[in-house]
Design an enzyme around this catalytic site. Structure first.
Site, PDB file in Angstrom:
ATOM      1  N   HIS A 107      -0.603  -6.488  -0.607  1.00  0.00           N
ATOM      2  CA  HIS A 107      -0.576  -7.523   0.461  1.00  0.00           C
ATOM      3  C   HIS A 107      -1.102  -8.749   0.071  1.00  0.00           C
ATOM      4  CE1 HIS A 107       0.907  -4.392   2.879  1.00  0.00           C
ATOM      5  NE2 HIS A 107      -0.063  -3.808   3.186  1.00  0.00           N
ATOM      6  N   ASP A 161      -2.357  -2.410  -1.485  1.00  0.00           N
ATOM      7  CA  ASP A 161      -3.068  -3.533  -0.599  1.00  0.00           C
ATOM      8  C   ASP A 161      -3.625  -4.620  -1.112  1.00  0.00           C
ATOM      9  OD1 ASP A 161      -4.355  -4.464   2.105  1.00  0.00           O
ATOM     10  OD2 ASP A 161      -4.199  -2.642   2.955  1.00  0.00           O
TER      11      ASP A 161
END
Length: 517
Positions: free
Chosen positions: A325, A291
């Site tokens: 991300h 992430d």
């Protein structure tokens, strides 16, 4: 030429005064006590020092020489956890033995975890000690939920005038499991060493049904709740159940020379999530995870409006950020505000987004993102290098509501966020895939000032398609422009060079005042 970032009884961390990023282009030397160490990181650990001892070091870097003098801190005692009956065989539960060593350690003492595999649930830190996880030592998290303490989200105080907040989950005061390393109200603590904190998470335990509350919400690997002057140094932290390091309502936190490693497809395994933190230094850290590498937060609406504690005074430099991300993100849980963030001399490699700000209507009037600077950064295969998204549609129950998604101006009220004073300077981005920059402010409250200076973007020949930002109703044409700027009061462009995009280089139709220098 070099600054001292950390000094303990047995180690020091120096930072070269250098324009280089994570590693130096050529090795350099650090000489002391008749020995020479060859180094190749801008932020470098010097270990195996002796407590309460003077050191004179010579640093030979880039054709110059610098002298550095310091005295290591005193150390009252070392408590080896093996002496406290820790087995280190990976089978026995060593939580109690290690916890006993922590509790028994006097001020300025060291708790030493030597080579071995130590199965643990949750360890609680104590003020004024050093916890050293030695090379070859692995703390292995026990994923058995029935064995792990729960931190209640809120406990009512006896006078019924307030609450005591222990647990948290994604910006709300909710029950969560205690972390492998948990600090509650501690100060002057160092967690250091060349060992490993392994959260032992997998698709069979913590990453299965990852959004569900099963007894409580998933733990972090390191959780620091209302702590002060805590340093995490040197260790490798991997396979985290959720966020890896979570400083929460804390002050003066340092994360230095660590390795934060989670699989690229592991859910919500952010690297460092400072939430309502005042004073954070992240330097010399290697991220590779599932992430955002760093996600700066200050709670959802209840916590932000109730406590009003922003995250502020944050320095991130000389780091290497892979996968995930986003490299450095702000939000989206930022209802207390985020101020004075400086990210510099970093490498972003194969992240979906690079410099990322995400907010939305409903975060509140205290959700001000202001004075944010990204500079001297290299990006490679970052799909969208710059993203500012004021219509972020992830995680909240009303994320796809008309209130969140509408591109029409709505009344400004107590739930309207703000984004002001953003600077992106000296960015070199190769193999861009989507938009070089995608900035979309609220029509009723546009982004105030955005500066792009010395930004160079080159597109890859075979881009992987994706949306530049997580928001509803993106104009398909926006993915064709190199730079998309919507609802911005003042945009300053100086030496912005975007080549290889599928459409025009820059769309500035949403800018009230455009200055080209």
């Amino acid at each position: 030429m070099a600054n001292l970032l950390m000094l303990t009884a047995r180690s020091a961390v120096i930072e070269l005064d250098s324009s280089e990023k994570y590693k130096t282009s050529a090795p350099y030397e650090i000489c002391f006590d008749g020995q020479t160490r060859t180094c190749d990181h801008v932020v470098q650990t010097i270990d195996h020092l002796t407590p309460d001892t003077d050191y004179d070091m010579t640093i030979r870097y880039g054709g110059g020489t610098q002298s550095l003098h310091f005295r290591t801190a005193p150390e009252s005692v070392t408590l080896n956890v093996r002496q406290m009956n820790a087995h280190g065989d990976g089978v026995h539960d060593d939580t109690a033995a290690i916890q006993a060593a922590i509790l028994a350690c006097p001020p300025h003492g060291r708790v030493l975890i030597p080579e071995g595999r130590y199965s643990v649930t949750a360890l609680f830190l104590k003020s004024n000690i050093t916890l050293e996880i030695a090379e070859g030592a692995v703390l292995l998290g026990n994923p058995d939920r029935s064995m792990i303490p729960v931190l209640p989200g809120m406990v009512q105080q006896y006078d019924e005038q307030g609450d005591y907040n222990l647990g948290t989950w994604e910006g709300n005061p909710l029950d969560c499991f205690a972390s492998m390393i948990t600090g509650i109200g501690v100060e002057n603590v160092v967690v250091t060493g060349k060992g490993v904190l392994d959260g032992n998470a997998s698709g069979d335990n913590w990453w299965k049904d990852d959004r569900a509350k099963i007894i409580a919400f998933r733990p972090r690997t390191v959780f620091l709740n209302r702590c002060k002057n805590v340093t995490l140094h040197g260790v490798t932290i991997q396979n985290s159940p959720s966020w890896t390091i979570h400083p929460y309502f804390s002050k003066d936190i340092k994360v230095l020379c660590t390795h934060l490693l989670n699989p690229w497809d592991s859910p919500n395994t952010d690297g460092i999530d400072p939430e309502s933190v005042n004073g954070l230094t992240v330097a010399g850290v290697h991220f590779s995870l599932g992430d955002d590498c760093v996600a700066i937060k200050s709670g959802k609406y209840y916590m932000g409006s109730t406590y009003g504690e922003p995250s502020q005074n944050i320095e991130i430099r000389h780091c290497y950020m892979q996968n995930g991300h986003g490299a450095v993100s702000i939000g989206s849980e930022n209802s207390g505000g985020v101020y004075h963030v400086h990210v510099s001399h970093c490498v972003f490699d194969h992240t979906d987004r690079g410099c990322r700000i995400k907010t939305r209507r409903g975060r509140g009037k205290l959700a001000v993102v202001e004075d944010i600077c990204f500079e001297h950064i290299e990006m490679d295969h970052v799909r969208t290098p710059i993203v500012v998204n004021c219509f972020y549609n992830c995680c909240d129950p009303d994320r796809h509501s008309e209130y969140v998604r509408s591109k029409e101006p709505l009344p400004i009220d107590d739930r309207t966020p703000s984004v002001n004073q953003l600077a992106f300077r000296d960015l070199t981005c190769t193999h861009c895939h989507v938009a070089a920059a995608f900035i979309y402010g609220l029509p009723e409250n546009p982004v105030d000032v955005v500066e792009l200076r010395d930004v160079k973007v080159r597109y890859t020949a075979d881009p992987i398609p994706m949306e530049p930002a997580m928001m509803d109703d993106i104009d398909e044409q926006a993915t064709l422009w190199g730079g998309c700027f919507y609802n911005i009061r003042k945009l300053i462009l100086h030496n912005v060079d975007i080549q290889g995009c599928r459409g025009e280089a820059i769309d500035t139709r949403g800018v009230s005042e455009l200055i080209r220098e």
